[in-house]
Design a protein around this motif. Structure first.
Motif, short mmCIF file in Angstrom:
data_model
loop_
_atom_site.label_atom_id
_atom_site.label_comp_id
_atom_site.label_asym_id
_atom_site.label_seq_id
_atom_site.Cartn_x
_atom_site.Cartn_y
_atom_site.Cartn_z
N ALA A 182 39.89 -115.08 1.91
CA ALA A 182 39.64 -114.99 3.35
C ALA A 182 38.19 -115.32 3.68
N CYS A 183 37.99 -116.07 4.76
CA CYS A 183 36.61 -116.23 5.24
C CYS A 183 36.52 -115.99 6.73
N ASN A 184 35.30 -115.67 7.16
CA ASN A 184 35.01 -115.40 8.56
C ASN A 184 34.43 -116.68 9.16
N PRO A 185 35.12 -117.30 10.10
CA PRO A 185 34.61 -118.58 10.63
C PRO A 185 33.43 -118.42 11.61
N GLU A 186 33.14 -117.18 12.00
CA GLU A 186 32.09 -116.96 13.01
C GLU A 186 30.74 -116.65 12.35
N THR A 187 29.68 -116.66 13.17
CA THR A 187 28.35 -116.28 12.67
C THR A 187 27.76 -115.11 13.44
N GLY A 188 28.55 -114.52 14.33
CA GLY A 188 28.03 -113.40 15.12
C GLY A 188 29.13 -112.41 15.42
N PHE A 189 28.74 -111.32 16.07
CA PHE A 189 29.70 -110.31 16.49
C PHE A 189 29.68 -110.23 18.02
N PHE A 190 30.86 -110.28 18.62
CA PHE A 190 30.99 -110.07 20.06
C PHE A 190 31.70 -108.73 20.21
N GLY A 191 30.91 -107.64 20.15
CA GLY A 191 31.52 -106.33 19.95
C GLY A 191 31.52 -105.44 21.18
N VAL A 192 32.43 -104.47 21.16
CA VAL A 192 32.51 -103.46 22.22
C VAL A 192 31.26 -102.58 22.15
N VAL A 193 30.54 -102.43 23.27
CA VAL A 193 29.32 -101.62 23.27
C VAL A 193 29.60 -100.10 23.39
N PRO A 194 30.38 -99.64 24.39
CA PRO A 194 30.52 -98.20 24.55
C PRO A 194 31.05 -97.55 23.27
N GLY A 195 30.51 -96.41 22.95
CA GLY A 195 30.93 -95.73 21.73
C GLY A 195 30.10 -96.13 20.52
N THR A 196 29.23 -97.12 20.66
CA THR A 196 28.40 -97.52 19.53
C THR A 196 27.15 -96.64 19.49
N GLY A 197 27.08 -95.75 18.50
CA GLY A 197 25.93 -94.86 18.36
C GLY A 197 25.57 -94.70 16.91
N SER A 198 24.52 -93.93 16.63
CA SER A 198 24.08 -93.85 15.23
C SER A 198 25.04 -93.01 14.40
N LYS A 199 25.92 -92.24 15.05
CA LYS A 199 26.95 -91.51 14.28
C LYS A 199 28.14 -92.42 14.00
N SER A 200 28.63 -93.10 15.08
CA SER A 200 29.87 -93.87 14.92
C SER A 200 29.62 -95.18 14.17
#
Ligand code: GTP
Ligand code: SPV
Ligand code: MN
Length: 594
Positions: free
Chosen positions: A291-309
């Motif tokens: 398997a390979c990842n064709p992308e070079t970045g992350f387009f990620g969900v922001v809410p809920g992103t913290g130093s714990k999660s």
């Protein structure tokens, strides 16, 4: 620049239709990128964030009606409606072109048209696919520069007659009534108009890398999947790779960047990130699935992103990143969102640009969010602290296990192992999940989302199931397949499983099943773990709760079977008979008849 005749002709045709004031080719240089950022800041499309705290980061607010993928306006335009299948919207190619042409015509007057040559997968790899996106949005250009390998090097690779996907994008009026996301798989073409949102507008992502690539993958004998890829390093240094399919906003980014709980880290376990959204998978010369990842970045969900999660995500997006539709603090040019580490600063503006403070409600008493629930970050993968040294290997990494996960409050246990590949295709094909904010529509409502690909399969889903069955026969060393669910709740709606880093315990059980030495109990739906077969180091988790996480209510499963029957029936005779066989077999097992 390029002497690729087909490309030059196509760009000329698009220019004639859209009538931009000028055309700019994206060369991939830092100089050009900086100039575009400066221009976007001048017009207000971007706001530069605090240079000390968030160097190279920018903030963008979308139009209010343009915050998620619009599945209802997304079409597969094959010549025959049957080829799009019952789960896709279909429009005849001619009609689609006419409708979109009317919207595109003259829509770039007074604007610049950018031409972005990009490669999904490393430039020059035999497994990569090249696209050229034409767009009138600087936001799209800057995103594509993070998410893909873009610029002159791609034109060089294309030469004078290389194959590429024609990707046409225009903002037009950002009007819902004039928005269409059209795929022409038979023509290797994508037309998207009226939206600037990620999945609708960054055409290398879902449109090319899943819908068009999926169509090609079936013909060429490989797979394009909505999957994360991660590596788990064992204390002896061996690394196993896992691919995981979860519907949008159901945990791929979080799992891909998992941080082991302290006790397991101390034992020597380590997690490596390869990709968080898309996996292209082929059978290698060794008969394994690579398997390979064709992308070079992350387009990620922001809410809920913290130093714990998700501390790795947090570190990834401290520099050179874009923030779309979070809350914004003009006092120090910083951003804020629900679930980040600190309390909101004073004088915050919400994602719409309105003054905001916690506890605000709208005129119907509904809670107003500071950041939109589907606000997103765009960040370079190379900046992720857990990025694997193999993340750009052209041949990818060998997959030991595949996990399918969806969001279920009830029914689906924490984890079970499928009996074999064919059974797994049935389990994945009938996966049901609750709707999230990643697409327009009612949240929480449940729907079938086969392989987490419901919105992303570029052809008849029944043929896709057949392709999965066929691939299983071609892989001699098949990964073992598991179904996981981090989202089961108790009667008071609390999650029963702590999730996030603790998910490693489940993945370790999966890998130990692959290597043949973890205990399990056979149930009508698959093998579930015994309490003692799990690694519990450093986590005080009760046997009772573990039991609740795997409790099986036969009546509920039989109800689910009825929904599955309905879901499968819509494919008529095109559905592979193996799925009906597996359906009946599960029915028998549930009724105790096997
Ligand atoms: P797309 O980018 O839309 O394809 O989504 P994704 O699958 O990458 O989703 P992501 O990892 O961003 O997950 C989004 C949501 O899932 C957030 O609300 C997270 O807090 C939640 N989430 C992720 N992992 C877990 C978990 O293990 N337990 C619980 N309870 N929530 C989780
Ligand atoms: C998803 O919705 O699955 C995403 C974000 O990963 S988007 O790019 O919009 O598809
Ligand atoms: Mn996704």
């Amino acid at each position: 620049m390029t002497e690729h005749k087909e490309l030059l002709t196509w760009v000329r045709e698009v220019k004639e239709m859209c009538q931009p004031d000028k055309v700019v080719w994206i060369d991939g240089s830092d100089e050009q990128r900086r100039a575009l950022l400066a221009e976007a800041c001048k017009t207000g499309e971007f706001i530069e964030l605090n240079r000390e705290k968030l160097p190279g980061c920018y903030y963008h607010r979308s139009a209010l009606n343009d915050v998620a993928r619009t599945e209802g306006l997304t079409y597969v335009c094959t010549s025959s409606e049957e080829d799009a299948g019952p789960t896709n919207n279909w429009m005849a190619p001619e009609e689609a072109r006419d409708k979109a042409t009317a919207i595109f015509a003259g829509s770039m007057r007074g604007r610049t048209m950018y031409v972005i040559p990009f490669s999904m997968g490393p430039i020059g790899s035999p497994f990569s696919k090249i696209g050229v996106e034409v767009t009138d949005s600087i936001y799209v250009v800057i995103n594509m520069l993070i998410m893909t390998r873009a610029g002159n090097a791609v034109l060089d690779q294309l030469g004078t007659d290389g194959k590429f996907t024609r990707c046409l994008h225009g903002k037009a009026e950002l009007d819902l009534k004039k928005r269409l996301i059209l795929h022409f798989p038979e023509d290797n073409t994508i037309w998207s108009v009226g939206s600037g949102y990620g999945g609708n507008a960054l055409l290398g992502k879902k449109c090319l890398s899943l819908r068009i690539a999926g169509y090609l993958a079936r013909q060429e004998g490989w797979m394009a999947e909505h999957m994360l890829i991660l590596g788990i390093q064992h204390p002896d240094g061996q690394i196993d790779y896992i691919a995981g399919a979860f519907p949008s906003a159901c945990g791929k980014t979080n799992l891909a960047m998992l941080v082991p709980p302290d006790a397991l880290a101390k034992k020597g376990y380590k997690v490596w990130t390869i990709g968080d959204d898309i996996a292209w998978m082929r059978v290698g010369p060794d008969g394994r699935l690579w398997a390979c990842n064709p992308e070079t970045g992350f387009f990620g969900v922001v809410p809920g992103t913290g130093s714990k999660s998700n501390p790795n995500a947090l570190k990834t997006l401290q520099r050179n990143s874009l923030y779309t539709n979070t809350a914004y603090c003009p006092d120090d040019q910083s951003v804020w969102w629900e679930g980040c580490d600190g309390p909101p600063p004073a004088n915050l503006l919400d994602w719409r640009g309105e003054p905001w403070h916690p506890g605000m409600v709208d005129e119907h008493g509904k809670k107003l969010h500071g950041a939109h629930p589907n606000s997103r970050f765009t960040a370079p993968a190379a900046q992720c602290p857990s990025i694997s040294p193999h993340w750009e290997d052209p041949q990818g990494v060998p997959i030991s296990a595949i996990v399918f996960g969806a969001r279920r409050e009830r029914l689906a246990p924490l984890v079970y192992q499928c009996f074999n590949w064919q059974h797994a295709v049935y389990v994945a094909a009938t996966m049901v999940s609750e709707r999230t904010a990643a697409a327009e529509g009612k949240r929480g409502e449940i729907r079938h989302d086969p392989m987490a690909m419901l919105p992303f399969c570029g052809y008849n889903m029944a043929d896709y199931f057949q392709h999965w069955l066929d691939m299983g026969k071609r892989i001699t060393h098949r990964p073992k397949i598991f179904r996981v669910n981090w989202f089961r709740t108790d009667d008071d709606d609390n999650f029963l499983w702590p999730g996030f880093g603790e998910n490693l315990r489940v993945l370790l059980w999966c890998l130990e099943r692959c290597h043949g030495h973890a205990g399990a109990i056979k149930t009508p739906i698959g093998y579930i773990p015994t309490y003692d077969s799990m690694h519990w180091d450093g986590l005080d988790f009760s046997r009772d709760t573990f039991g609740d996480l795997h409790a099986m209510y036969i009546e509920d499963w039989l109800e689910e079977q009825a929904l599955n029957r309905q879901f499968l029936a819509q494919f008529g005779s095109r559905l592979p008979h193996e799925l009906w066989y597996e359906h009946a077999a599960r029915d028998h097992r549930l009724r105790g008849e096997d």
